[in-house]
Write a protein that holds these residues in place. Sequence first.
Motif, mmCIF file in Angstrom:
data_model
loop_
_atom_site.group_PDB
_atom_site.id
_atom_site.type_symbol
_atom_site.label_atom_id
_atom_site.label_comp_id
_atom_site.label_asym_id
_atom_site.label_seq_id
_atom_site.Cartn_x
_atom_site.Cartn_y
_atom_site.Cartn_z
ATOM 1 N N ALA A 4 81.501 -13.480 -107.261
ATOM 2 C CA ALA A 4 81.021 -13.247 -108.623
ATOM 3 C C ALA A 4 80.103 -14.389 -109.034
ATOM 4 C CB ALA A 4 82.205 -13.150 -109.597
ATOM 5 N N ASP A 5 79.073 -14.050 -109.813
ATOM 6 C CA ASP A 5 78.114 -15.066 -110.232
ATOM 7 C C ASP A 5 77.575 -14.701 -111.619
ATOM 8 O OD1 ASP A 5 76.854 -17.508 -109.041
ATOM 9 O OD2 ASP A 5 75.034 -16.475 -109.650
ATOM 10 N N VAL A 6 77.270 -15.715 -112.410
ATOM 11 C CA VAL A 6 76.768 -15.496 -113.768
ATOM 12 C C VAL A 6 75.281 -15.163 -113.724
ATOM 13 C CG1 VAL A 6 76.398 -16.564 -116.031
ATOM 14 C CG2 VAL A 6 78.507 -17.037 -114.747
ATOM 15 N N VAL A 7 74.875 -14.179 -114.500
ATOM 16 C CA VAL A 7 73.468 -13.783 -114.590
ATOM 17 C C VAL A 7 72.733 -14.752 -115.515
ATOM 18 C CG1 VAL A 7 71.876 -11.953 -115.285
ATOM 19 C CG2 VAL A 7 74.090 -11.372 -114.252
ATOM 20 N N GLY A 8 71.634 -15.341 -115.027
ATOM 21 C CA GLY A 8 70.819 -16.215 -115.869
ATOM 22 C C GLY A 8 71.536 -17.460 -116.344
ATOM 23 N N TYR A 9 72.340 -18.051 -115.460
ATOM 24 C CA TYR A 9 73.160 -19.201 -115.873
ATOM 25 C C TYR A 9 72.310 -20.378 -116.341
ATOM 26 C CZ TYR A 9 76.643 -22.935 -115.641
ATOM 27 O OH TYR A 9 77.459 -23.999 -115.943
ATOM 28 N N SER A 10 71.238 -20.688 -115.627
ATOM 29 C CA SER A 10 70.396 -21.832 -116.019
ATOM 30 C C SER A 10 69.805 -21.629 -117.406
ATOM 31 C CB SER A 10 69.275 -22.026 -114.994
ATOM 32 O OG SER A 10 69.809 -22.349 -113.724
ATOM 33 N N ARG A 11 69.396 -20.394 -117.706
ATOM 34 C CA ARG A 11 68.843 -20.100 -119.037
ATOM 35 C C ARG A 11 69.902 -20.288 -120.108
ATOM 36 N NH1 ARG A 11 69.243 -15.920 -122.305
ATOM 37 N NH2 ARG A 11 70.336 -14.675 -120.722
ATOM 38 N N LEU A 12 71.125 -19.836 -119.822
ATOM 39 C CA LEU A 12 72.210 -19.972 -120.795
ATOM 40 C C LEU A 12 72.545 -21.442 -121.040
ATOM 41 C CD1 LEU A 12 74.583 -17.117 -119.570
ATOM 42 C CD2 LEU A 12 73.073 -17.073 -121.564
ATOM 43 N N VAL A 13 72.573 -22.226 -119.967
ATOM 44 C CA VAL A 13 72.852 -23.660 -120.113
ATOM 45 C C VAL A 13 71.753 -24.340 -120.920
ATOM 46 C CG1 VAL A 13 73.020 -25.837 -118.841
ATOM 47 C CG2 VAL A 13 74.269 -23.821 -118.038
ATOM 48 N N GLY A 14 70.497 -23.942 -120.681
ATOM 49 C CA GLY A 14 69.390 -24.529 -121.420
ATOM 50 C C GLY A 14 69.463 -24.244 -122.909
ATOM 51 N N ARG A 15 70.027 -23.097 -123.279
ATOM 52 C CA ARG A 15 70.147 -22.736 -124.694
ATOM 53 C C ARG A 15 71.340 -23.426 -125.344
ATOM 54 N NH1 ARG A 15 67.645 -18.332 -126.801
ATOM 55 N NH2 ARG A 15 69.444 -18.025 -128.158
ATOM 56 N N ASP A 16 72.452 -23.472 -124.630
ATOM 57 C CA ASP A 16 73.684 -24.005 -125.227
ATOM 58 C C ASP A 16 74.610 -24.466 -124.099
ATOM 59 O OD1 ASP A 16 75.981 -24.600 -126.623
ATOM 60 O OD2 ASP A 16 76.426 -22.525 -127.194
ATOM 61 N N GLU A 17 74.448 -25.703 -123.677
ATOM 62 C CA GLU A 17 75.203 -26.192 -122.535
ATOM 63 C C GLU A 17 76.704 -26.184 -122.781
ATOM 64 O OE1 GLU A 17 75.206 -29.965 -119.420
ATOM 65 O OE2 GLU A 17 74.310 -30.208 -121.398
ATOM 66 N N THR A 18 77.138 -26.757 -123.907
ATOM 67 C CA THR A 18 78.572 -26.863 -124.199
ATOM 68 C C THR A 18 79.215 -25.488 -124.313
ATOM 69 O OG1 THR A 18 78.221 -28.961 -125.362
ATOM 70 C CG2 THR A 18 80.287 -27.787 -125.780
ATOM 71 N N GLY A 19 78.563 -24.595 -125.062
ATOM 72 C CA GLY A 19 79.114 -23.251 -125.242
ATOM 73 C C GLY A 19 79.141 -22.473 -123.939
ATOM 74 N N ALA A 34 82.805 -10.140 -123.667
ATOM 75 C CA ALA A 34 81.454 -10.559 -124.043
ATOM 76 C C ALA A 34 80.851 -9.720 -125.163
ATOM 77 C CB ALA A 34 80.530 -10.494 -122.820
ATOM 78 N N SER A 35 81.559 -8.685 -125.596
ATOM 79 C CA SER A 35 80.969 -7.743 -126.553
ATOM 80 C C SER A 35 80.636 -8.378 -127.905
ATOM 81 C CB SER A 35 81.900 -6.546 -126.761
ATOM 82 O OG SER A 35 83.159 -6.977 -127.272
ATOM 83 N N ASP A 36 81.378 -9.438 -128.281
ATOM 84 C CA ASP A 36 81.101 -10.062 -129.581
ATOM 85 C C ASP A 36 80.196 -11.289 -129.451
ATOM 86 O OD1 ASP A 36 82.859 -11.722 -128.300
ATOM 87 O OD2 ASP A 36 84.239 -11.957 -130.009
ATOM 88 N N GLN A 37 79.652 -11.536 -128.251
ATOM 89 C CA GLN A 37 78.723 -12.643 -128.059
ATOM 90 C C GLN A 37 77.316 -12.204 -128.439
ATOM 91 O OE1 GLN A 37 79.086 -14.051 -123.996
ATOM 92 N NE2 GLN A 37 81.328 -14.092 -124.091
ATOM 93 N N ALA A 38 76.519 -13.151 -128.911
ATOM 94 C CA ALA A 38 75.139 -12.831 -129.276
ATOM 95 C C ALA A 38 74.393 -12.283 -128.063
ATOM 96 C CB ALA A 38 74.439 -14.083 -129.800
ATOM 97 N N GLU A 39 73.545 -11.275 -128.278
ATOM 98 C CA GLU A 39 72.865 -10.608 -127.170
ATOM 99 C C GLU A 39 72.078 -11.585 -126.311
ATOM 100 O OE1 GLU A 39 71.695 -7.812 -124.540
ATOM 101 O OE2 GLU A 39 73.121 -7.501 -126.175
ATOM 102 N N ASP A 40 71.361 -12.528 -126.939
ATOM 103 C CA ASP A 40 70.520 -13.442 -126.162
ATOM 104 C C ASP A 40 71.323 -14.543 -125.467
ATOM 105 O OD1 ASP A 40 71.250 -14.784 -128.435
ATOM 106 O OD2 ASP A 40 69.256 -15.553 -128.912
ATOM 107 N N GLY A 41 72.621 -14.649 -125.774
ATOM 108 C CA GLY A 41 73.453 -15.654 -125.120
ATOM 109 C C GLY A 41 74.664 -15.055 -124.426
#
Length: 256
Positions: free
Chosen positions: A14-29, A85-92
Motif C-alpha cells: 500500500a502507498d499514499v497517492v501524492g504523498y510529497s504534495r500532501l507533505v508540502g501542504r501540511d507536513e504535521t497533519g 477520509a470522507s471528512d477530509q478536505a478534498e485537496d488534502g
Amino acid sequence: MSQPERRLTAILCADVVGYSRLVGRDETGTLARLDQARDILRTVTEGQGGRVFNLAGDGLLAEFPSALAAVQAAVSAQDRLGVWASDQAEDGRMRLRIGVNLGDVVVNGGDLLGDGVNVAARLQALAQPGGICLSGAVYDQVRGRIEIGFADLGPQAMKNMADPVRVYALRVGPDADRVEAMAPAPAPQPGRDVFEQLRRRLLGALMVVAVLLVINLMTNPRELWVQWPALGLGIAALLPLVRRLLWGRPLNADGK
C-alpha cells in the motif's frame, strides 16, 4: 554458508497517492494522517491473519497466509480508508493505492525481499487512487470467491522484470467506474473487419450508381445503361471478400 529461507506468500503493498504534495501542504497533519491510515491497514491485516513487515517511506508491506486473505484485507482496508477520509478536505484528502501479489520471497530477519515483493509494489503503482490491482497469480486464487468485479488490464511490462505480469483491477473505491477504462481495447476480430470493409465498399458503390442513375434518366430516360457500370462496381466491391474466402489472403488497410 546456509541458504536463505524462501517461501511462497501473498504480499500486499500500500502507498499514499501524492504523498510529497500532501507533505508540502501540511507536513504535521499529513504525518498524523499517515499514522492513522497505517493503523487501519494494520488492523485489517491482523484481522485476516497477516502481519506488517515493512513501513518504509509512506508505504506499508504486509504478508498473508493466502491470496484470498490478502485480497479481503485490501478490500476491507480501502472501504475503511474511504470512510475515514470522507471528512477530509478534498485537496488534502489522503488516498492509497494497493497491489496484491502471490510470489516467491526471501526471508531476511523479519523483512521479506525478492520479486514477490517487487511485483506487489509495481501493481500498487498501477492501481487507481483508492483502488486495488492484483497479479494474475492472485486472480487465479480468488476468482469466484469474492463478490467483486474485475477488469483484465492485460499483460503489463514491469521495471526490472523479465516477463510481463498479467494485471487485474478490482472494481472498488470512488473511481470504480473508471476501472473499465483502464483495460486495453479488445483486439479487433478479423472476420468483422472484412465485412465492415465490404459494407463500406458496397455503400460507396451504391452512391456512385445512384449518381449514374440520375445522369442516365436525365440524359436518356428511354435507354438504361447504368446497369453495366453498376455490375462492374459490384464485382469490384465483392472481389476482396472472394479473394479472402478462397485463398485466405488478408485485406490491406485500404480494403484491397
